[in-house]
Design a protein around this motif. Structure first.
Motif, PDB file in Angstrom:
ATOM      1  N   TYR A   1       0.841  -1.202   0.000  1.00  0.00           N
ATOM      2  CA  TYR A   1       0.000   0.000   0.000  1.00  0.00           C
ATOM      3  C   TYR A   1       0.874   1.250   0.000  1.00  0.00           C
ATOM      4  CZ  TYR A   1      -2.936   3.708   1.963  1.00  0.00           C
ATOM      5  OH  TYR A   1      -3.567   4.905   2.191  1.00  0.00           O
TER       6      TYR A   1
ATOM      7  N   LYS B   1       1.482   4.002  -3.059  1.00  0.00           N
ATOM      8  CA  LYS B   1       1.221   5.415  -2.804  1.00  0.00           C
ATOM      9  C   LYS B   1       2.460   6.258  -3.086  1.00  0.00           C
ATOM     10  CE  LYS B   1      -3.066   5.604  -1.176  1.00  0.00           C
ATOM     11  NZ  LYS B   1      -4.113   6.471  -1.777  1.00  0.00           N
TER      12      LYS B   1
ATOM     13  N   ASN C   1       3.146   6.748  -6.822  1.00  0.00           N
ATOM     14  CA  ASN C   1       2.172   7.703  -7.341  1.00  0.00           C
ATOM     15  C   ASN C   1       2.552   9.126  -6.929  1.00  0.00           C
ATOM     16  OD1 ASN C   1      -0.579   9.308  -6.774  1.00  0.00           O
ATOM     17  ND2 ASN C   1      -0.895   7.890  -8.482  1.00  0.00           N
TER      18      ASN C   1
ATOM     19  N   LYS D   1      -1.402  11.977   1.754  1.00  0.00           N
ATOM     20  CA  LYS D   1      -1.517  10.964   0.703  1.00  0.00           C
ATOM     21  C   LYS D   1      -1.770   9.575   1.297  1.00  0.00           C
ATOM     22  CE  LYS D   1      -0.727   9.613  -3.686  1.00  0.00           C
ATOM     23  NZ  LYS D   1      -1.479  10.134  -4.846  1.00  0.00           N
ATOM     24  N   ILE D   2      -1.129   9.290   2.420  1.00  0.00           N
ATOM     25  CA  ILE D   2      -1.283   7.966   3.041  1.00  0.00           C
ATOM     26  C   ILE D   2      -2.308   7.983   4.181  1.00  0.00           C
ATOM     27  CG2 ILE D   2       1.018   7.173   2.361  1.00  0.00           C
ATOM     28  CD1 ILE D   2       1.990   7.846   5.196  1.00  0.00           C
TER      29      ILE D   2
END
Length: 358
Positions: free
Chosen positions: A79, A83, A86, A102-103
């Motif tokens: 995960y 992320k 990206n 973002k996370i």
């Protein structure tokens, strides 16, 4: 000349590229500078140049970046790395706070842990897949925890062969002096306002005034500038119209203004800035339109908003005062002032300015 060169540190880029050209690469380089100065993006270009590759998703390249303290899990690892890649592609000027958002851990402490470093060391001890060097990139070095920092010091004292360490940092005071002493430090400053203005005009076809306004209120931070450009205009239009309607009927709309201002207060910093920047630009367009009816009308598709009537209330002195007031509120956003009170005060002041003869 490449348009991108306006927002790149050409002298530093030349120095880094010469390290590759003349085979003078040190064990580790620290690119140090304020948010939005372009150090990370230039560091990525340097790594691509060094390794002669186009992408950084390669088994010989390992990234370390701040993460929350969570139990080990393959799903969590996947995960975070998805992320990260990206983020790497879409937000090369992104801040530490952007990454935490973002996370979805913006309210948690995030660090580069000893476990992350040990995973990276396992990778560099393996035989190189195909590249001339193995590369370990530390993003936000100041968030390296103390155990990982001590381990890293030992590694840098006896560095593995054909391994290069690239470090990206913003706050020099939070980085261990013993760690800095083992690295080649290259310091960055923000790109000059004139260079960014030229870039925005050429790249995005902006007017000189708009480019200057974006740069001045963003204080040269490329992260803030590109976020402002990405915001959807349609949403900004609707909010601006709603705001003006309340201000033109303030006696009957006080409650509505309070409720709506509370909603604006819940937006993140960048969204608040974008809305105020957009509003400032509309006041300037209205001023220009008042004296040149052929000038762009940003609201020609909107019913129930009388653009011509709105422009009657605008003149040079009023726009100058409104420009000062809005710019002051934008600067206060970064200083964590009480935005809700500032925004309400701004609204009441704009109401007075619009209806007073100046």
């Amino acid at each position: 000349m490449n348009i991108e060169s306006f927002i790149e540190h050409e002298k530093i880029k030349g120095e880094l590229y010469n390290l590759c050209k003349f085979n003078r690469l040190p064990t580790g380089i620290l690119l140090l500078g304020p948010e939005g100065c372009g150090k990370f993006k230039l560091g990525i270009k340097f790594i691509k140049k060094l390794l002669k590759i186009d992408i950084l998703t390669h088994p010989d390249i390992y990234f370390l970046f701040p993460l929350p303290n969570l139990p080990k899990s393959s799903k969590l690892t996947d995960y975070f790395y998805n992320k990260w890649h990206n983020f790497l592609v879409n937000q090369p000027y992104g801040s530490f706070l952007d990454w935490k958002k973002k996370i979805h851990y913006e309210n948690k402490d995030c660090k580069i842990s000893l476990e992350q470093l040990e995973e990276a060391l396992k990778m560099i001890n393996l035989k190189s897949y195909e590249l001339s060097h193995k590369v370990v990139i530390f993003w936000m070095l100041e968030h390296l925890n103390i155990n990982a920092a001590n381990k890293l010091l030992n590694v840098l004292d006896s560095p593995p062969k054909q391994v290069f360490f690239l470090f990206i940092g913003e706050n020099e005071k939070l980085i261990l002096p013993t760690l800095k002493s083992r690295l080649l430090i290259i310091k960055f400053q923000l790109i000059s306002n004139k260079s960014i203005e030229k870039y925005l005009i050429l790249k995005f076809n902006l007017s000189k005034k708009r480019a200057q306004n974006i740069v001045s209120v963003s204080e040269g931070n490329l992260n803030t500038i590109f976020k402002s450009l990405k915001n959807k205009k349609n949403t900004l239009n609707i909010n601006f119209i709603f705001w003006m309607r309340m201000l033109f009927n303030l006696k009957n709309k006080i409650d509505s203004l309070l409720i709506w201002s509370s909603q604006i207060n819940s937006w993140n910093r960048d969204k608040k800035k974008s809305f105020l920047l957009f509003s400032l630009e509309i006041f300037r367009i209205a001023h220009r339109y008042k004296y040149d009816k052929n000038y762009i009308n940003p609201f020609f598709n909107y019913k129930n908003f009388n653009w011509k009537q709105f422009c009657i209330y605008i003149n040079t002195k009023k726009v100058s005062i409104i420009n000062y007031l809005i710019s002051d509120v934008i600067k206060g956003i970064d200083r964590y002032y009480f935005f809700l009170f500032n925004f309400l005060d701004l609204s009441f002041n704009i109401n007075k300015i619009l209806f007073n003869k100046l």
